[in-house]
Motif scaffolding. Structure first.
Motif, PDB file in Angstrom:
ATOM      1  N   THR A  71       0.825  -1.208   0.000  1.00 39.00           N
ATOM      2  CA  THR A  71       0.000   0.000   0.000  1.00 39.00           C
ATOM      3  C   THR A  71       0.856   1.253   0.000  1.00 39.00           C
ATOM      4  OG1 THR A  71      -1.721  -1.199   1.223  1.00 39.00           O
ATOM      5  CG2 THR A  71      -1.860   1.200   1.202  1.00 39.00           C
ATOM      6  N   THR A  72       1.956   1.231   0.753  1.00 40.48           N
ATOM      7  CA  THR A  72       2.886   2.362   0.741  1.00 40.48           C
ATOM      8  C   THR A  72       3.437   2.587  -0.657  1.00 40.48           C
ATOM      9  OG1 THR A  72       3.507   1.898   3.040  1.00 40.48           O
ATOM     10  CG2 THR A  72       4.986   3.302   1.763  1.00 40.48           C
ATOM     11  N   PHE A  73       3.768   1.489  -1.337  1.00 41.25           N
ATOM     12  CA  PHE A  73       4.257   1.581  -2.716  1.00 41.25           C
ATOM     13  C   PHE A  73       3.205   2.200  -3.625  1.00 41.25           C
ATOM     14  CE2 PHE A  73       4.258  -0.682  -6.870  1.00 41.25           C
ATOM     15  CZ  PHE A  73       5.357  -0.051  -7.443  1.00 41.25           C
ATOM     16  N   LEU A  74       1.940   1.785  -3.487  1.00 38.71           N
ATOM     17  CA  LEU A  74       0.865   2.338  -4.309  1.00 38.71           C
ATOM     18  C   LEU A  74       0.681   3.830  -4.054  1.00 38.71           C
ATOM     19  CD1 LEU A  74      -1.894  -0.454  -4.085  1.00 38.71           C
ATOM     20  CD2 LEU A  74      -0.291  -0.022  -5.960  1.00 38.71           C
ATOM     21  N   VAL A  75       0.703   4.233  -2.792  1.00 38.82           N
ATOM     22  CA  VAL A  75       0.506   5.642  -2.438  1.00 38.82           C
ATOM     23  C   VAL A  75       1.654   6.491  -2.979  1.00 38.82           C
ATOM     24  CG1 VAL A  75       0.387   7.280  -0.524  1.00 38.82           C
ATOM     25  CG2 VAL A  75      -0.894   5.147  -0.407  1.00 38.82           C
ATOM     26  N   LEU A  76       2.890   6.043  -2.761  1.00 37.56           N
ATOM     27  CA  LEU A  76       4.043   6.802  -3.245  1.00 37.56           C
ATOM     28  C   LEU A  76       4.066   6.869  -4.765  1.00 37.56           C
ATOM     29  CD1 LEU A  76       6.855   5.497  -0.840  1.00 37.56           C
ATOM     30  CD2 LEU A  76       5.650   7.688  -0.744  1.00 37.56           C
ATOM     31  N   THR A  77       3.644   5.789  -5.421  1.00 42.54           N
ATOM     32  CA  THR A  77       3.590   5.785  -6.882  1.00 42.54           C
ATOM     33  C   THR A  77       2.557   6.778  -7.390  1.00 42.54           C
ATOM     34  OG1 THR A  77       4.241   3.447  -6.934  1.00 42.54           O
ATOM     35  CG2 THR A  77       3.236   4.351  -8.921  1.00 42.54           C
ATOM     36  N   ALA A  78       1.402   6.813  -6.741  1.00 42.10           N
ATOM     37  CA  ALA A  78       0.354   7.763  -7.145  1.00 42.10           C
ATOM     38  C   ALA A  78       0.824   9.207  -6.973  1.00 42.10           C
ATOM     39  CB  ALA A  78      -0.910   7.512  -6.327  1.00 42.10           C
ATOM     40  N   ILE A  79       1.480   9.493  -5.854  1.00 45.33           N
ATOM     41  CA  ILE A  79       2.001  10.843  -5.629  1.00 45.33           C
ATOM     42  C   ILE A  79       3.088  11.163  -6.650  1.00 45.33           C
ATOM     43  CG2 ILE A  79       3.219  12.336  -3.994  1.00 45.33           C
ATOM     44  CD1 ILE A  79       1.915  10.744  -1.731  1.00 45.33           C
ATOM     45  N   GLY A  80       3.954  10.186  -6.910  1.00 42.71           N
ATOM     46  CA  GLY A  80       5.046  10.406  -7.848  1.00 42.71           C
ATOM     47  C   GLY A  80       4.583  10.626  -9.271  1.00 42.71           C
ATOM     48  N   MET A  81       3.489   9.991  -9.660  1.00 34.34           N
ATOM     49  CA  MET A  81       2.963  10.205 -11.015  1.00 34.34           C
ATOM     50  C   MET A  81       2.395  11.620 -11.170  1.00 34.34           C
ATOM     51  SD  MET A  81       1.145   6.576 -11.994  1.00 34.34           S
ATOM     52  CE  MET A  81       2.144   5.127 -12.363  1.00 34.34           C
ATOM     53  N   TYR A  82       1.941  12.179 -10.066  1.00 40.37           N
ATOM     54  CA  TYR A  82       1.399  13.542 -10.103  1.00 40.37           C
ATOM     55  C   TYR A  82       2.518  14.567  -9.984  1.00 40.37           C
ATOM     56  CZ  TYR A  82      -1.908  17.341  -9.301  1.00 40.37           C
ATOM     57  OH  TYR A  82      -2.633  18.507  -9.404  1.00 40.37           O
ATOM     58  N   TYR A  83       3.488  14.281  -9.095  1.00 43.26           N
ATOM     59  CA  TYR A  83       4.642  15.151  -8.921  1.00 43.26           C
ATOM     60  C   TYR A  83       5.897  14.372  -9.335  1.00 43.26           C
ATOM     61  CZ  TYR A  83       1.472  17.885  -5.962  1.00 43.26           C
ATOM     62  OH  TYR A  83       0.409  18.613  -5.479  1.00 43.26           O
ATOM     63  N   ARG A  84       6.321  14.579 -10.567  1.00 41.63           N
ATOM     64  CA  ARG A  84       7.459  13.809 -11.070  1.00 41.63           C
ATOM     65  C   ARG A  84       8.738  14.122 -10.300  1.00 41.63           C
ATOM     66  NH1 ARG A  84       6.744  14.419 -17.618  1.00 41.63           N
ATOM     67  NH2 ARG A  84       4.616  13.557 -17.752  1.00 41.63           N
ATOM     68  N   SER A  85       8.860  15.348  -9.818  1.00 42.18           N
ATOM     69  CA  SER A  85      10.055  15.699  -9.042  1.00 42.18           C
ATOM     70  C   SER A  85      10.141  14.851  -7.776  1.00 42.18           C
ATOM     71  CB  SER A  85      10.033  17.186  -8.675  1.00 42.18           C
ATOM     72  OG  SER A  85       8.858  17.512  -7.928  1.00 42.18           O
ATOM     73  N   PHE A  86       8.981  14.535  -7.197  1.00 40.18           N
ATOM     74  CA  PHE A  86       8.948  13.673  -6.013  1.00 40.18           C
ATOM     75  C   PHE A  86       9.415  12.259  -6.357  1.00 40.18           C
ATOM     76  CE2 PHE A  86       6.562  10.642  -3.310  1.00 40.18           C
ATOM     77  CZ  PHE A  86       7.064  11.011  -2.074  1.00 40.18           C
ATOM     78  N   MET A  87       8.980  11.750  -7.517  1.00 36.90           N
ATOM     79  CA  MET A  87       9.410  10.419  -7.930  1.00 36.90           C
ATOM     80  C   MET A  87      10.900  10.394  -8.251  1.00 36.90           C
ATOM     81  SD  MET A  87       7.809   7.875 -10.864  1.00 36.90           S
ATOM     82  CE  MET A  87       6.284   7.582  -9.961  1.00 36.90           C
ATOM     83  N   TRP A  88      11.395  11.447  -8.889  1.00 30.84           N
ATOM     84  CA  TRP A  88      12.832  11.525  -9.141  1.00 30.84           C
ATOM     85  C   TRP A  88      13.607  11.563  -7.822  1.00 30.84           C
ATOM     86  CZ3 TRP A  88      15.303   9.950 -13.033  1.00 30.84           C
ATOM     87  CH2 TRP A  88      14.877  10.149 -14.345  1.00 30.84           C
ATOM     88  N   PHE A 270      14.315  -5.620  -3.208  1.00 28.99           N
ATOM     89  CA  PHE A 270      12.944  -5.112  -3.322  1.00 28.99           C
ATOM     90  C   PHE A 270      12.942  -3.594  -3.449  1.00 28.99           C
ATOM     91  CE2 PHE A 270       8.888  -3.612  -1.712  1.00 28.99           C
ATOM     92  CZ  PHE A 270       7.988  -4.445  -2.358  1.00 28.99           C
ATOM     93  N   LEU A 271      13.731  -2.920  -2.617  1.00 29.08           N
ATOM     94  CA  LEU A 271      13.782  -1.455  -2.679  1.00 29.08           C
ATOM     95  C   LEU A 271      14.318  -0.981  -4.022  1.00 29.08           C
ATOM     96  CD1 LEU A 271      15.089  -0.520   0.894  1.00 29.08           C
ATOM     97  CD2 LEU A 271      12.781  -0.197  -0.011  1.00 29.08           C
ATOM     98  N   HIS A 272      15.322  -1.681  -4.539  1.00 31.52           N
ATOM     99  CA  HIS A 272      15.861  -1.233  -5.817  1.00 31.52           C
ATOM    100  C   HIS A 272      14.941  -1.582  -6.976  1.00 31.52           C
ATOM    101  CE1 HIS A 272      18.842   0.471  -8.381  1.00 31.52           C
ATOM    102  NE2 HIS A 272      18.777  -0.587  -9.180  1.00 31.52           N
ATOM    103  N   ALA A 273      14.120  -2.616  -6.819  1.00 31.94           N
ATOM    104  CA  ALA A 273      13.119  -2.895  -7.847  1.00 31.94           C
ATOM    105  C   ALA A 273      12.161  -1.714  -7.971  1.00 31.94           C
ATOM    106  CB  ALA A 273      12.353  -4.175  -7.501  1.00 31.94           C
ATOM    107  N   ILE A 274      11.826  -1.108  -6.825  1.00 31.91           N
ATOM    108  CA  ILE A 274      10.977   0.090  -6.838  1.00 31.91           C
ATOM    109  C   ILE A 274      11.691   1.228  -7.563  1.00 31.91           C
ATOM    110  CG2 ILE A 274       9.881   1.839  -5.391  1.00 31.91           C
ATOM    111  CD1 ILE A 274       9.464  -0.322  -3.278  1.00 31.91           C
ATOM    112  N   ALA A 275      12.974   1.433  -7.216  1.00 30.30           N
ATOM    113  CA  ALA A 275      13.744   2.503  -7.854  1.00 30.30           C
ATOM    114  C   ALA A 275      13.861   2.284  -9.361  1.00 30.30           C
ATOM    115  CB  ALA A 275      15.134   2.582  -7.223  1.00 30.30           C
TER     116      ALA A 275
END
Length: 311
Positions: A71-88, A270-275
């Protein structure tokens, strides 16, 4: 015949609905579980309480913990898709973590070589059966102990430098179709690989490695099939029983460290798979000009460009 077909179809749709409801329910309850764990740390971090240790053991490889992470991954992904600087920022943070840890523990390779030379020198020249290192309180062990300990240095490099090597592009890859497809197709392949191969593999290693680790640290031995209630009952007889058995007389007796490294390896993968998923997504969306953006790769120095990627 028609009735049998309708029954089978209703069973399929019923099973799909139950599975979907189970997924949605666990994602929803993950917010509560996370909040409860943060607000009641004494229930699982106060290791003076034996029940807290068993709760930590249970939840470390539980469905509840998996869905908190998912769920944390889903939430962070949703935020990152809206704010690309956050995902970077998450990409840079996770890759920086892998690079920092990998660059530090890569020195274990040098220590391994130096220690092997010292072992041969002490054993052949001085014919000593033991070695002593340290200041004030020296570490004095048999030669065979230090010889077997070399495997720990190798494990440090393998487990803690794997994601660093991935960031640097140093892993051997077998390419069948990747080089011949378009840029965006490559990024889709990268995203699919991180979700379908890297993450599930890391989760499986974690699930098996977690109880493998704790069975060599405490008794009664916990099992993956134990319920929380059963583990809490076992906590009445709980005591630390850290594995200190060596494979040879006077040999290295810290093999429980290898179990810790196995779990650490799974967590880092796992963490680097996210990255890797985030980087592939961003490079796909932003185009070829963003390829390698913020990528902190090692360099052999000025004038050595021809050898880059070959080390």
């Amino acid at each position: 015949m028609q009735e049998d077909t309708s029954i089978s179809l209703s069973g399929i749709f019923g099973g799909l609905f139950d599975g979907l409801w189970w997924l949605v329910h666990n994602i929803g309850i993950a917010f509560y579980n996370f909040g409860y764990a943060i607000s009641h740390p004494q229930l699982w971090l106060d290791w003076s309480d034996k029940q807290a240790i068993m709760r930590f053991v249970y939840y470390g490889a539980s469905v509840e913990f998996f869905f908190v992470v998912f769920t944390t991954f889903l939430v962070l992904t949703a935020i990152g898709m809206y704010y690309r600087s956050f995902m970077w920022g998450m990409v840079r943070g996770l890759e920086g973590f892998a690079n920092t840890l990998g660059r530090f523990f890569a020195w274990a390779g040098l220590l391994m070589v130096v220690q092997q030379i010292i072992i041969v020198f002490i054993q052949r020249v001085f014919a000593r059966p033991d070695m002593s290192f340290g200041f004030g309180i020296p570490l004095q062990m048999d030669i065979s102990w230090f010889a077997e300990e070399l495997k720990l240095y190798n494990a440090l490099v393998v487990c803690l430098c794997a994601t660093y090597t991935f960031v640097q592009g140093g892993h051997v890859r077998v390419d069948l179709v990747y080089a011949g497809v378009s840029y965006r197709t490559k990024k889709v392949i990268d995203m699919t690989g991180s979700l379908i191969f890297m993450m599930p593999t890391a989760v499986l290693i974690w699930l098996y490695g977690w109880f493998f680790l704790w069975r060599h640290l405490i008794v009664p031995n916990p099992s993956a099939s134990d319920t929380l209630e059963r583990l809490l009952n076992k906590s009445r007889a709980l005591r630390w029983n850290v594995e200190t058995i060596s494979f040879s007389p006077n040999g290295f007796n810290g093999y429980f460290l290898f179990k810790i490294l196995l779990v650490s390896f799974a967590g880092m993968v796992f963490l680097h798979a996210i990255a890797f998923f985030y980087r592939s997504f961003l490079e796909c969306v932003e185009g070829q000009g963003s390829e390698g953006k913020y990528l902190d790769k090692d360099s052999l120095g000025e004038g050595e460009e021809a050898y880059e990627g070959a080390h």
